[in-house]
Design an enzyme around this catalytic site. Structure first.
Site, PDB file in Angstrom:
ATOM      1  N   SER A   1       5.371  12.607 -12.702  1.00 18.58           N
ATOM      2  CA  SER A   1       5.790  13.173 -14.021  1.00 18.58           C
ATOM      3  C   SER A   1       7.320  12.755 -14.122  1.00 18.58           C
ATOM      4  CB  SER A   1       5.961  14.679 -14.209  1.00 18.58           C
ATOM      5  OG  SER A   1       4.366  14.995 -14.247  1.00 18.58           O
TER       6      SER A   1
ATOM      7  N   GLU B   1       4.601  10.532  -3.659  1.00 16.06           N
ATOM      8  CA  GLU B   1       3.967  10.855  -5.011  1.00 16.06           C
ATOM      9  C   GLU B   1       3.467  12.026  -4.531  1.00 16.06           C
ATOM     10  OE1 GLU B   1       3.096   7.695  -8.343  1.00 16.06           O
ATOM     11  OE2 GLU B   1       1.364   7.908  -6.984  1.00 16.06           O
TER      12      GLU B   1
ATOM     13  N   ASN C   1       2.236   2.276 -13.639  1.00 15.57           N
ATOM     14  CA  ASN C   1       0.776   2.362 -13.060  1.00 15.57           C
ATOM     15  C   ASN C   1       0.116   2.835 -14.260  1.00 15.57           C
ATOM     16  OD1 ASN C   1      -1.772   2.871 -12.049  1.00 15.57           O
ATOM     17  ND2 ASN C   1      -0.974   4.815 -10.675  1.00 15.57           N
ATOM     18  N   TRP C   2      -0.629   1.839 -14.996  1.00 14.76           N
ATOM     19  CA  TRP C   2      -1.267   2.234 -16.330  1.00 14.76           C
ATOM     20  C   TRP C   2      -2.499   3.104 -15.922  1.00 14.76           C
ATOM     21  CZ3 TRP C   2      -1.362  -2.969 -19.651  1.00 14.76           C
ATOM     22  CH2 TRP C   2      -0.087  -3.398 -19.794  1.00 14.76           C
ATOM     23  N   LYS C   3      -3.110   2.878 -14.673  1.00 17.46           N
ATOM     24  CA  LYS C   3      -4.451   3.742 -14.271  1.00 17.46           C
ATOM     25  C   LYS C   3      -5.450   3.020 -15.293  1.00 17.46           C
ATOM     26  CE  LYS C   3      -1.666   7.595 -12.751  1.00 17.46           C
ATOM     27  NZ  LYS C   3      -1.627   9.003 -12.310  1.00 17.46           N
TER      28      LYS C   3
ATOM     29  N   GLY D   1       0.883  13.724 -13.361  1.00 13.41           N
ATOM     30  CA  GLY D   1       0.440  13.739 -14.410  1.00 13.41           C
ATOM     31  C   GLY D   1       0.280  15.470 -14.926  1.00 13.41           C
TER      32      GLY D   1
ATOM     33  N   GLU E   1      -5.280   9.271  -6.242  1.00 12.74           N
ATOM     34  CA  GLU E   1      -6.479   9.245  -7.074  1.00 12.74           C
ATOM     35  C   GLU E   1      -7.616   8.517  -6.339  1.00 12.74           C
ATOM     36  OE1 GLU E   1      -4.953   8.122 -10.649  1.00 12.74           O
ATOM     37  OE2 GLU E   1      -3.769   9.875 -10.896  1.00 12.74           O
TER      38      GLU E   1
ATOM     39  N   HIS F   1      -3.344   5.419  -3.596  1.00 11.24           N
ATOM     40  CA  HIS F   1      -2.889   6.173  -4.745  1.00 11.24           C
ATOM     41  C   HIS F   1      -3.624   7.268  -4.474  1.00 11.24           C
ATOM     42  CE1 HIS F   1      -2.311   8.131  -8.378  1.00 11.24           C
ATOM     43  NE2 HIS F   1      -1.294   7.524  -8.648  1.00 11.24           N
TER      44      HIS F   1
HETATM   45  P1  PGA Z   1       2.541  10.359 -13.639  1.00  7.41           P
HETATM   46  O1  PGA Z   1       1.785   9.293 -12.625  1.00  7.41           O
HETATM   47  O2  PGA Z   1       3.867   9.611 -13.811  1.00  7.41           O
HETATM   48  O3  PGA Z   1       1.734  10.347 -14.869  1.00  7.41           O
HETATM   49  O4  PGA Z   1       2.805  11.718 -13.025  1.00  7.41           O
HETATM   50  C1  PGA Z   1       2.193   8.860 -11.456  1.00  7.41           C
HETATM   51  C2  PGA Z   1       1.470   8.176 -10.630  1.00  7.41           C
HETATM   52  O5  PGA Z   1       0.225   8.595 -10.480  1.00  7.41           O
HETATM   53  O6  PGA Z   1       1.477   7.102 -10.126  1.00  7.41           O
END
Ligand code: PGA
Length: 251
Positions: free
Chosen positions: A214, A168, A9-11, A174, A98, A96
């Protein structure tokens, strides 16, 4: 049987040129060392069509990170599931944390998005997970159960069979803090049981449930070796081909 999957997931990272360079690098690495799992990369919308052209899509599937909850029309700035599909992408990350937290995506909105994704032949990678407070007060089981049932349990058995789930924990995204392998297995088994209670054991056994938060080359193997952890959804560590490959190699 369910698949093992490592999905990136490059965001909101990498401009078009940088994204193409990363996809090409990964494609080169994986064409000489075939992965033992399905590999997906979730890029920004503007990258999708070009990334699909740049990679061997038998080895690397391409995913969007969102799609609209409407079919088409006067929704300025939105991208429909049909548009995503027309790029050659095959997957879409939905729900997600976010997007839930910063863009007000509710269970109801996500239900619409999932249905439109499926109607357009996309595989939803549907994210669920609790925040720290919910974990600390022992509510995480109820939270993930509600997230699954409110957005997905209206689906037919056939359609539910097309969903990939990604657990998640928000406190691990993150942050460098990972769920322990025991914590991951405990809640993944609970998620599978929740699916079994609704759709039966066979459907539950065939559902891929990914862990995200993470995840990195140094902890992927331990996490993925749990019987109910079928791979990962990877943010930060998907932005470097070498790190992402290190996670793919956990299988
Ligand atoms: P992360 O993000 O691996 O940077 O913790 C995972 C995600 O949000 O899909």
């Amino acid at each position: 049987m369910r698949k093992n999957i490592v999905a990136g997931n490059w965001k909101m990272n990498k401009n078009l040129q940088e994204g193409l360079a990363l996809a090409t690098e990964l494609n080169d690495i994986l064409s000489s060392a075939k992965p033992n799992c399905e590999v997906v990369i979730g890029t920004p919308f503007i990258h999708l069509a070009k990334v699909v052209e740049a990679v061997n899509t038998d080895t690397i599937k391409v995913s969007a990170q969102n799609c609209a909850d409407k079919v088409s029309g006067a929704y300025t700035g939105e991208i429909s599931a049909e548009m995503v599909k027309s790029t050659g992408a095959t997957h879409v990350i939905l729900g997600h944390s976010e997007r839930r937290a910063y863009y007000g995506e509710t269970a109801e909105i996500l239900k619409e998005k999932v249905e439109l994704a499926l109607a357009n032949g996309l595989t939803p990678i549907f994210c669920i997970g609790e925040v720290l407070e919910e974990r600390e007060s022992g509510k995480h089981f109820d939270v993930v159960k509600a997230q699954i049932s409110e957005s997905l349990f209206g689906l037919s058995t056939e359609d539910f069979g097309k969903i990939v789930l990604a657990y998640e924990p928000v406190w691990a995204i993150g942050t460098g803090k990972t769920a322990s392998p025991e914590q991951a297995q405990e809640i993944h088994a609970f998620i599978r049981q929740t699916v079994a209670d609704k759709y039966g054991k066979e459907v539950a056994d065939n559902t891929s449930i990914l862990y995200g938060g993470s995840c990195k080359p140094s902890n992927a193997k331990e996490l993925f070796s749990n019987p109910d952890v079928d791979g990962g959804l990877i943010g930060g560590a998907s932005l470097k081909a070498e790190d992402f490959k290190g996670i793919i190699d956990a299988f």
